[in-house]
Motif scaffolding. Structure first.
Motif, PDB file in Angstrom:
ATOM      1  N   THR A 118       0.533  -1.110  -0.079  1.00  0.00           N
ATOM      2  CA  THR A 118      -0.110   0.040   0.148  1.00  0.00           C
ATOM      3  C   THR A 118       0.838   1.176   0.168  1.00  0.00           C
ATOM      4  N   LEU A 119       2.033   1.327   0.636  1.00  0.00           N
ATOM      5  CA  LEU A 119       2.849   2.402   0.768  1.00  0.00           C
ATOM      6  C   LEU A 119       3.313   2.674  -0.591  1.00  0.00           C
ATOM      7  N   LYS A 120       3.821   1.563  -1.167  1.00  0.00           N
ATOM      8  CA  LYS A 120       4.401   1.825  -2.514  1.00  0.00           C
ATOM      9  C   LYS A 120       3.332   2.436  -3.448  1.00  0.00           C
ATOM     10  N   ARG A 121       2.112   1.915  -3.356  1.00  0.00           N
ATOM     11  CA  ARG A 121       1.090   2.483  -4.164  1.00  0.00           C
ATOM     12  C   ARG A 121       0.817   4.083  -3.845  1.00  0.00           C
ATOM     13  N   VAL A 122       1.043   4.219  -2.358  1.00  0.00           N
ATOM     14  CA  VAL A 122       0.808   6.035  -2.021  1.00  0.00           C
ATOM     15  C   VAL A 122       1.939   6.768  -2.406  1.00  0.00           C
ATOM     16  N   VAL A 123       3.079   6.224  -2.729  1.00  0.00           N
ATOM     17  CA  VAL A 123       4.119   6.887  -3.045  1.00  0.00           C
ATOM     18  C   VAL A 123       4.243   7.217  -4.547  1.00  0.00           C
ATOM     19  N   THR A 124       3.824   6.190  -5.547  1.00  0.00           N
ATOM     20  CA  THR A 124       3.848   6.240  -6.516  1.00  0.00           C
ATOM     21  C   THR A 124       2.776   7.215  -7.212  1.00  0.00           C
ATOM     22  N   LYS A 125       1.515   7.181  -6.508  1.00  0.00           N
ATOM     23  CA  LYS A 125       0.443   8.001  -6.783  1.00  0.00           C
ATOM     24  C   LYS A 125       0.922   9.388  -6.577  1.00  0.00           C
ATOM     25  N   ALA A 126       1.593   9.635  -5.243  1.00  0.00           N
ATOM     26  CA  ALA A 126       2.034  11.170  -4.778  1.00  0.00           C
ATOM     27  C   ALA A 126       2.937  11.707  -5.733  1.00  0.00           C
ATOM     28  N   LYS A 127       3.864  10.971  -6.213  1.00  0.00           N
ATOM     29  CA  LYS A 127       4.914  11.348  -6.889  1.00  0.00           C
ATOM     30  C   LYS A 127       4.118  11.782  -8.473  1.00  0.00           C
ATOM     31  N   VAL A 128       3.341  11.006  -8.883  1.00  0.00           N
ATOM     32  CA  VAL A 128       2.770  11.335 -10.211  1.00  0.00           C
ATOM     33  C   VAL A 128       1.892  12.447 -10.092  1.00  0.00           C
ATOM     34  N   LEU A 129       1.090  12.685  -9.038  1.00  0.00           N
ATOM     35  CA  LEU A 129       0.397  13.848  -8.679  1.00  0.00           C
ATOM     36  C   LEU A 129       1.205  15.172  -8.979  1.00  0.00           C
ATOM     37  N   GLY A 130       2.417  14.928  -8.275  1.00  0.00           N
ATOM     38  CA  GLY A 130       3.261  16.211  -8.251  1.00  0.00           C
ATOM     39  C   GLY A 130       3.957  16.360  -9.274  1.00  0.00           C
ATOM     40  N   GLY A 131       4.094  15.340 -10.276  1.00  0.00           N
ATOM     41  CA  GLY A 131       4.751  15.468 -11.444  1.00  0.00           C
ATOM     42  C   GLY A 131       3.977  16.086 -12.804  1.00  0.00           C
ATOM     43  N   VAL A 132       2.679  16.024 -12.681  1.00  0.00           N
ATOM     44  CA  VAL A 132       1.702  16.457 -13.692  1.00  0.00           C
ATOM     45  C   VAL A 132       1.903  18.170 -13.751  1.00  0.00           C
ATOM     46  N   ASN A 133       1.806  18.321 -15.012  1.00  0.00           N
ATOM     47  CA  ASN A 133       2.171  20.079 -15.318  1.00  0.00           C
ATOM     48  C   ASN A 133       0.714  20.576 -14.839  1.00  0.00           C
ATOM     49  N   ALA A 134       0.823  21.208 -13.805  1.00  0.00           N
ATOM     50  CA  ALA A 134      -0.645  21.896 -13.466  1.00  0.00           C
ATOM     51  C   ALA A 134      -0.739  23.347 -14.040  1.00  0.00           C
ATOM     52  N   GLU A 135       0.033  23.626 -14.936  1.00  0.00           N
ATOM     53  CA  GLU A 135      -0.238  25.034 -15.502  1.00  0.00           C
ATOM     54  C   GLU A 135      -1.468  25.147 -16.227  1.00  0.00           C
ATOM     55  N   ALA A 136      -1.775  26.365 -16.803  1.00  0.00           N
ATOM     56  CA  ALA A 136      -3.310  26.488 -17.358  1.00  0.00           C
ATOM     57  C   ALA A 136      -3.679  25.588 -18.471  1.00  0.00           C
ATOM     58  N   GLN A 137      -2.617  25.159 -19.450  1.00  0.00           N
ATOM     59  CA  GLN A 137      -2.911  24.333 -20.300  1.00  0.00           C
ATOM     60  C   GLN A 137      -3.146  23.009 -19.993  1.00  0.00           C
ATOM     61  N   HIS A 138      -2.639  22.752 -18.860  1.00  0.00           N
ATOM     62  CA  HIS A 138      -2.878  21.190 -18.407  1.00  0.00           C
ATOM     63  C   HIS A 138      -3.782  20.816 -17.266  1.00  0.00           C
ATOM     64  N   PHE A 139      -4.568  21.971 -16.897  1.00  0.00           N
ATOM     65  CA  PHE A 139      -5.515  21.707 -15.916  1.00  0.00           C
ATOM     66  C   PHE A 139      -6.378  20.526 -16.010  1.00  0.00           C
ATOM     67  N   LEU A 140      -6.912  20.170 -17.304  1.00  0.00           N
ATOM     68  CA  LEU A 140      -7.833  19.097 -17.424  1.00  0.00           C
ATOM     69  C   LEU A 140      -6.932  17.679 -17.195  1.00  0.00           C
TER      70      LEU A 140
END
Length: 743
Positions: free
Chosen positions: A632-654
């Protein structure tokens, strides 16, 4: 043992041995009294003899200080009756340890070492019943003894006769051992000189024994996928220049389509022999595919001056033998490739070539002569630009700042191509092992411009895709990050081709469709084995190296992808494009893959210590992290890293909103409050004042939630404020399932 230094003068000083290699573990020392009688022990102990002492007492004193186990091992080996006692005890592990010590231990005086090695091996192969007693449970050890004895020219014919009841096991293991030793000893295959033949490297008795006809069954032994015997032996014979023997095996029906997995990655361009790539001994079919055009050029008298003519002649001989087999796995002449239905289709509708790298290569080479061929024709051609983003840091840079990252990657790839063209123009060999730039030299300008356009377009497409979580946490997945990135890029390439409306010509030659169906099970077992090895601390040799072609095939055939990709992908077999009922087998594989995936073992996780740096980086609550099991901890870490890696600038909000919805494990495990609906409501809210209020409510929820990851809190706070400052976002194009049923 000479040149011992002391730590100072005076009685009682302990000798300091000279620096040496890694010590051999000392496991079963003889009593000190017996050791003291040996030449080595007396010589050693006498050097530190003090008034009133004795060699025996000082040997015991030195033992008690745990100083230099090598010295003690030497004394044990030199003790009278050492070999006789080993043979009498008949313990294979002790015999093997002694053999290893005598074969490589520099601490034993050279003359004594050679004498004892010969004595030990002769005793092993002549002691009645010794090898016969081992062969049932330890055939590999028996073969090691026979091979070592043969190397020092001890007659092994008597031992082989005694093992006649186990000829099959001994012969098979002898072939495998011989191939492994050749692989370890063989330098790079470049150069014009033919390598030594296998028969010259071992004695005639063992060589004849290895090739006894009728002992090994073609189907049960040679073509057994689990041993990889066919691939290993073909590869050994190929690199040994024994083309006649290869043809003999082909005539017997030994498969040229089988591979053999190796324990660690071996990349093309290293100092290994030809035909070992990406952690596998390649099937002979794959290796010979790379010679189709070279054989054609040789026959036409246009073979390049840097080519190994002896090997090309050998390839011609083997390809001719393959052409006479009942069902060749590849086209066996370049003329067949040039006249294939695939090349006709490409000329009418240019696209890209896919499949195992070496098997598709002759089609790529042939397509260079057609209209539309002076451009990247496969993902490997674009790799000069893509390879710069295979690290986690560079991949994040692509996602977060594509405007700056993409031109750097593209121009870097162009610089590599230009360097290759310049070297070829100067009469030097092609520096790239992946791309034959010689085929584009006359049209280098057209190729460079096409490369710039396609590489820019592809990397732009890749930057807009969701990040691959496992790449960002490769050390937790048990997989090699570079191969993972290669698979990610190639899978994205399939969707890129669909977006452009270009056909994907997928060569099925050399692909075992059963391997495609069962790949998840195969991969999971190897990953889990690597995870458990060394208590979860996975070394590089224990990593799993993605088979990119199988990953591509599975991307195409997945239930959720097939409706979108089936009109883009054109499957090809032996140069013929499959249509209508010829695709029935593809449908069967799709159904079998779904059943096999459902039965695949769950993936494991490394030890808890491997997560320490991630827990700190992500600002996870230590008590919460400790309460989660490692999977479970592995899944938490990978999802947290991917969420932090998404480009959350305006053109990538969706894209960000879609990934936020995909992080269910972060909410159920207590790492984040469930703010998904709040973000959706914020994104589509038209009233600026209400947008600001909704953003503040999200920030308050993140701050008030007791176990919120500090890393994710800061990221989500920044995204909420940026969304609030933008115009409303049309979220209707997001998938319906992102919304809760009651909304």
């Amino acid at each position: 043992m000479k040149n011992l230094k002391t730590s100072g003068s005076g009685s009682g000083r302990v000798p300091v041995p000279p620096a040496q290699g890694k010590a051999t573990p000392y496991r079963t020392p003889q009593p000190a009294e017996a050791l003291a009688k040996t030449k080595g022990a007396k010589k050693w102990a006498a050097k530190t003899l003090v008034s009133g002492g004795s060699p025996t007492a000082h040997l015991q004193t030195l033992k008690s200080t745990a100083l230099n186990d090598r010295e003690l091992r030497e004394a044990e080996i030199l003790a009278p009756g050492f070999v006789a006692n080993l043979v009498t005890e008949r313990k294979p592990e002790e015999l093997s340890r002694a053999l290893a010590d005598l074969q490589g231990a520099s601490e034993v005086v050279s003359v004594e070492r050679h004498r004892l090695l010969h004595e030990l091996l002769k005793s092993i192969v002549t002691e009645k019943g010794l090898l016969a007693g081992f062969v049932g449970s330890e055939p590999k050890i028996v073969v090691n003894y026979l091979f070592a004895a043969d190397q020092v020219r001890i007659d092994v014919s008597g031992a082989l006769a005694e093992l006649s009841g186990s000829t099959r096991a001994v012969m098979e293991n002898l072939l495998i051992l011989h191939c492994r030793k050749k692989r370890d000893d063989t330098p790079s295959s470049s150069g014009d000189a033919a390598p030594p033949r296998a028969a010259d490297e071992i004695g005639a008795t063992l060589y004849d024994y290895m090739w006894q006809p009728g002992v090994l069954s073609v189907e049960q032994d040679w073509n057994d996928k689990s041993t990889g015997l066919a691939a290993r032996v073909y590869n050994s014979l190929w690199n040994g220049g024994d083309y006649d023997k290869i043809c003999d095996l082909i005539a017997m029906g030994v498969s040229t389509a089988l591979a053999c997995i190796l324990p660690m990655n071996t990349g093309r361009g290293s100092t290994t022999e030809e035909g070992v790539w990406s952690g596998y001994v390649q099937p002979l079919d794959h290796l010979l595919s790379t010679y189709l055009k070279r054989v054609h050029d040789y026959e036409q008298g246009t073979l390049g001056k840097h080519e190994n003519e002896a090997k090309v002649r050998g390839a011609k001989q083997v390809l001719e033998a393959m052409s006479t087999s009942e069902s060749p796995g590849i086209l066996t002449t370049y003329q067949q490739v040039m006249g294939s239905e695939l090349l006709v289709a490409f000329e009418a509708e240019p696209g890209t070539f896919w499949g195992f790298e070496d098997v598709r290569l002759p089609y790529v080479e042939a397509a260079r002569t057609k209209p539309g061929g002076m451009r990247p024709l496969r993902m490997m051609d674009l790799w000069a630009a893509v390879q710069d983003i295979i690290t986690a840091d560079n991949y994040r840079a692509l996602l977060r700042n594509p405007t700056e990252t993409i031109p750097k990657c593209v121009e870097g790839g162009i610089a590599k191509a230009e360097m290759a063209f310049d070297m070829l123009a100067a009469g030097k060999p092609n520096p790239s092992s992946e791309v034959n730039y010689a085929l584009m030299l006359d049209d280098r300008t057209a190729y460079i411009e096409a490369f710039r356009e396609q590489a820019t377009d592809f990397l732009t497409f890749l930057s807009k895709q969701g990040p691959e979580a496992k790449l960002l946490t490769a050390d937790l997945t048990g997989k090699d990050a570079a191969k993972m990135m290669g698979a990610l890029a190639c899978k994205a390439g399939l969707w890129w081709a669909r977006q452009k409306g270009e056909p994907v010509y997928y060569c099925l030659d050399g692909i075992n469709l059963d391997d495609v169906a069962d790949y998840k099970t195969f991969k999971s077992k190897l990953i889990n084995a690597g995870m458990t090895k060394r208590a979860g601390e996975v070394s590089r040799k224990d990593l799993f190296y993605e088979v990119i072609t199988l990953a591509e095939m599975r991307e195409i055939l997945r239930e959720e992808n097939w409706p979108f990709l089936k009109n883009t992908v054109k499957f090809v077999k032996l140069g013929k494009i499959l249509k209508d009922t010829e695709l029935d087998n593809i449908e069967k594989v799709r159904r079998r893959m779904a059943r096999s995936d459902a039965k695949a073992p769950p993936r494991g996780a490394p030890t808890r210590a491997a997560f320490d740096s991630y827990v700190k980086e992500l600002g996870l609550d230590p008590a919460l992290a400790a309460s989660l099991d490692t999977v479970t901890l592995k899944r938490v870490v990978t999802k947290a890293k991917v969420l932090g890696g998404v480009n959350a600038e305006a053109q990538h909000f969706l894209l960000f909103l879609e990934y936020l919805w995909d992080c269910q494990i972060l909410y159920t495990s207590g790492v984040l409050p469930d703010v998904r609906v709040a973000f959706l409501d914020l994104a589509k809210e038209p009233d600026p004042a209400i947008r600001q209020n909704r953003a503040q409510m999200i920030v308050d929820d993140l701050n008030e939630f007791p176990q919120t990851s500090r890393y994710l809190r800061d990221i989500l706070t920044g995204v909420a404020r940026r969304i609030a400052a933008e115009d409303p976002i049309d979220v209707s194009i997001l998938a319906e399932e992102l919304y809760p049923p009651d909304r």
